[in-house]
Design a protein around this motif. Structure first.
Motif, PDB file in Angstrom:
ATOM      1  N   THR A  30      21.832  36.776  48.978  1.00 13.37           N
ATOM      2  CA  THR A  30      21.799  37.258  50.356  1.00 13.37           C
ATOM      3  C   THR A  30      20.912  38.488  50.479  1.00 13.37           C
ATOM      4  N   GLY A  31      19.855  38.521  49.712  1.00 14.22           N
ATOM      5  CA  GLY A  31      18.979  39.684  49.767  1.00 14.22           C
ATOM      6  C   GLY A  31      19.453  40.804  48.862  1.00 14.22           C
ATOM      7  N   ASP A  32      20.599  40.641  48.241  1.00  9.65           N
ATOM      8  CA  ASP A  32      21.124  41.656  47.336  1.00  9.65           C
ATOM      9  C   ASP A  32      20.377  41.551  46.012  1.00  9.65           C
ATOM     10  N   THR A  33      19.911  42.677  45.508  1.00  5.40           N
ATOM     11  CA  THR A  33      19.110  42.641  44.290  1.00  5.40           C
ATOM     12  C   THR A  33      19.926  42.810  43.014  1.00  5.40           C
ATOM     13  N   SER A  34      21.241  43.019  43.141  1.00  3.21           N
ATOM     14  CA  SER A  34      22.052  43.180  41.934  1.00  3.21           C
ATOM     15  C   SER A  34      22.673  41.840  41.539  1.00  3.21           C
ATOM     16  N   PRO A  35      22.177  41.239  40.449  1.00  8.22           N
ATOM     17  CA  PRO A  35      22.706  39.938  40.030  1.00  8.22           C
ATOM     18  C   PRO A  35      24.095  40.065  39.412  1.00  8.22           C
ATOM     19  N   LEU A  36      24.876  38.996  39.506  1.00  6.73           N
ATOM     20  CA  LEU A  36      26.180  38.962  38.863  1.00  6.73           C
ATOM     21  C   LEU A  36      25.993  38.688  37.385  1.00  6.73           C
ATOM     22  N   SER A  37      26.837  39.310  36.576  1.00  4.60           N
ATOM     23  CA  SER A  37      26.761  39.111  35.139  1.00  4.60           C
ATOM     24  C   SER A  37      28.033  38.391  34.674  1.00  4.60           C
ATOM     25  N   PHE A  38      27.887  37.114  34.335  1.00  2.00           N
ATOM     26  CA  PHE A  38      29.019  36.322  33.877  1.00  2.00           C
ATOM     27  C   PHE A  38      28.495  35.115  33.119  1.00  2.00           C
ATOM     28  N   SER A  39      29.413  34.412  32.487  1.00  4.01           N
ATOM     29  CA  SER A  39      29.056  33.137  31.867  1.00  4.01           C
ATOM     30  C   SER A  39      30.179  32.154  32.168  1.00  4.01           C
ATOM     31  N   PHE A  40      29.831  30.890  32.276  1.00  3.05           N
ATOM     32  CA  PHE A  40      30.843  29.870  32.477  1.00  3.05           C
ATOM     33  C   PHE A  40      31.575  29.667  31.163  1.00  3.05           C
ATOM     34  N   GLN A  41      32.889  29.601  31.238  1.00  2.00           N
ATOM     35  CA  GLN A  41      33.705  29.461  30.033  1.00  2.00           C
ATOM     36  C   GLN A  41      33.560  28.067  29.451  1.00  2.00           C
ATOM     37  N   HIS A  42      33.330  28.019  28.159  1.00  2.00           N
ATOM     38  CA  HIS A  42      33.223  26.744  27.461  1.00  2.00           C
ATOM     39  C   HIS A  42      34.266  26.613  26.353  1.00  2.00           C
ATOM     40  N   ASP A  43      34.876  27.715  25.950  1.00  2.57           N
ATOM     41  CA  ASP A  43      35.850  27.710  24.866  1.00  2.57           C
ATOM     42  C   ASP A  43      37.243  27.421  25.433  1.00  2.57           C
ATOM     43  N   PRO A  44      37.831  26.248  25.127  1.00  2.00           N
ATOM     44  CA  PRO A  44      39.141  25.905  25.678  1.00  2.00           C
ATOM     45  C   PRO A  44      40.292  26.715  25.088  1.00  2.00           C
ATOM     46  N   CYS A  45      40.034  27.516  24.065  1.00  2.00           N
ATOM     47  CA  CYS A  45      41.094  28.300  23.422  1.00  2.00           C
ATOM     48  C   CYS A  45      41.209  29.713  23.981  1.00  2.00           C
ATOM     49  N   LEU A 103      33.781  42.226  41.857  1.00  2.00           N
ATOM     50  CA  LEU A 103      34.011  43.673  41.858  1.00  2.00           C
ATOM     51  C   LEU A 103      35.445  43.976  41.431  1.00  2.00           C
ATOM     52  N   VAL A 104      36.396  43.228  41.961  1.00  2.00           N
ATOM     53  CA  VAL A 104      37.809  43.407  41.585  1.00  2.00           C
ATOM     54  C   VAL A 104      37.990  43.111  40.103  1.00  2.00           C
ATOM     55  N   ALA A 105      37.407  42.019  39.624  1.00  2.00           N
ATOM     56  CA  ALA A 105      37.543  41.636  38.208  1.00  2.00           C
ATOM     57  C   ALA A 105      36.934  42.685  37.290  1.00  2.00           C
ATOM     58  N   ASP A 116      42.207  54.033  46.895  1.00  2.00           N
ATOM     59  CA  ASP A 116      40.791  54.401  46.898  1.00  2.00           C
ATOM     60  C   ASP A 116      39.896  53.201  46.610  1.00  2.00           C
ATOM     61  N   PHE A 117      40.389  52.284  45.800  1.00  2.00           N
ATOM     62  CA  PHE A 117      39.600  51.100  45.471  1.00  2.00           C
ATOM     63  C   PHE A 117      39.362  50.252  46.707  1.00  2.00           C
ATOM     64  N   TYR A 118      40.368  50.152  47.565  1.00  2.00           N
ATOM     65  CA  TYR A 118      40.225  49.347  48.773  1.00  2.00           C
ATOM     66  C   TYR A 118      39.053  49.829  49.610  1.00  2.00           C
ATOM     67  N   LYS A 119      38.928  51.138  49.731  1.00  2.00           N
ATOM     68  CA  LYS A 119      37.829  51.703  50.521  1.00  2.00           C
ATOM     69  C   LYS A 119      36.479  51.405  49.876  1.00  2.00           C
ATOM     70  N   SER A 120      36.366  51.621  48.566  1.00  2.00           N
ATOM     71  CA  SER A 120      35.081  51.420  47.890  1.00  2.00           C
ATOM     72  C   SER A 120      34.683  49.942  47.839  1.00  2.00           C
ATOM     73  N   ALA A 121      35.665  49.037  47.853  1.00  2.00           N
ATOM     74  CA  ALA A 121      35.369  47.605  47.805  1.00  2.00           C
ATOM     75  C   ALA A 121      35.194  47.004  49.195  1.00  2.00           C
ATOM     76  N   GLY A 122      35.353  47.825  50.228  1.00  2.00           N
ATOM     77  CA  GLY A 122      35.216  47.322  51.588  1.00  2.00           C
ATOM     78  C   GLY A 122      36.419  46.521  52.051  1.00  2.00           C
ATOM     79  N   LEU A 123      37.587  46.776  51.451  1.00  2.00           N
ATOM     80  CA  LEU A 123      38.816  46.092  51.837  1.00  2.00           C
ATOM     81  C   LEU A 123      39.653  47.025  52.690  1.00  2.00           C
ATOM     82  N   LYS A 124      40.394  46.475  53.599  1.00  2.00           N
ATOM     83  CA  LYS A 124      41.253  47.262  54.482  1.00  2.00           C
ATOM     84  C   LYS A 124      42.696  47.162  53.993  1.00  2.00           C
TER      85      LYS A 124
END
Length: 199
Positions: A30-45, A103-105, A116-124
C-alpha cells in the motif's frame, strides 16, 4: 524472524492471503516501504508465531516453539486471538490489518496488553471487548444460547443482546453468524485462554 502458517479449508482464502503476505515482504503493498519479515512455517514439529484461520488469527507469544509447550503457554495466557474477517474490506484495509497483526506479534505479550501499546499501534482502547462481552463470546462459543447466557451471567436477555451487538461492532463483524463462527473457532482452538484483541 516470525513464523507464519495459514490453516483453512477455503482454497481461495488461503491462496489470496498467501499472495498478499508474499507481496508485503517486498514493501510494495500500500505504498508502505517497510517490508514484513517472516517465513512460512514448514516444520510440523514447531508452533508458528502467527496462525491465520478463516475467522481468527492466533498469535503465540513465547520464546519456546515446541508443541509440548503449547498447553503451558495457553495456561499462562500468552496467546492473543484476533478476529479476522475480510468481507467488505479493500486490499489496502486488509493489508493494514495484517500489518497491525505483525506489529502485535513483534511487540510481545507484555507490550500488547499495555495501554500505551494501543496508542502506538493505532488501536482504540474503547473498541476492545469488555469483560462481559468477552464472557458472552466465550459462552456463545461453548454452544449456549441467549437465555442460557442470561441465566449464567444473571443479566436480562435484552442486556445480553446489547452486549452481543456491541461486541459484533467492535470486532468489525457484519452479523451474529460471523460472531458465532468466531466464538466457535475460539472455543475450538483457543480453549478460552489468552486475550481477544480487536484490530
Amino acid at each position: 524472524m516470525l513464523q507464519v502458517t495459514i490453516i483453512s479449508n477455503n482454497a481461495y482464502f488461503k491462496s489470496g492471503l498467501r499472495n498478499l503476505l508474499a507481496g508485503m515482504t517486498g514493501g510494495n503493498d500500500t505504498g508502505d516501504t517497510s517490508p514484513l519479515s517472516f517465513s512460512f512455517q514448514h516444520d510440523p514439529c514447531t508452533v508458528p508465531d502467527i496462525i491465520f484461520r478463516d475467522f481468527m488469527v492466533t498469535i503465540n507469544m513465547t520464546s519456546s516453539r515446541s508443541y509440548r509447550n503449547v498447553q503451558a503457554r495457553q495456561e499462562r495466557g500468552q496467546v492473543i486471538h484476533i478476529p479476522f474477517t475480510c468481507r467488505g474490506l479493500t486490499i489496502e484495509e486488509i493489508a493494514m490489518k495484517v500489518r497491525k497483526i505483525f506489529l502485535v506479534a513483534s511487540a510481545g505479550y507484555g507490550a500488547a496488553t499495555h495501554t500505551d501499546f494501543y496508542k502506538s499501534a493505532g488501536l482504540k482502547r474503547y473498541l476492545q471487548l469488555s469483560v462481559t462481552e468477552n464472557n458472552i463470546m466465550l459462552l456463545t462459543g461453548q454452544g449456549n444460547d441467549t437465555s442460557e447466557i442470561s441465566r449464567l451471567l444473571h443479566r436480562s436477555e435484552r442486556t445480553i443482546g446489547t452486549h452481543c451487538r456491541n461486541a459484533i461492532k467492535k470486532m468489525g463483524m457484519e452479523n451474529r453468524l460471523e460472531f458465532y463462527k468466531y466464538a466457535s473457532c475460539l472455543a475450538k482452538y483457543g480453549e478460552g485462554n489468552g486475550i481477544t484483541l480487536c484490530i
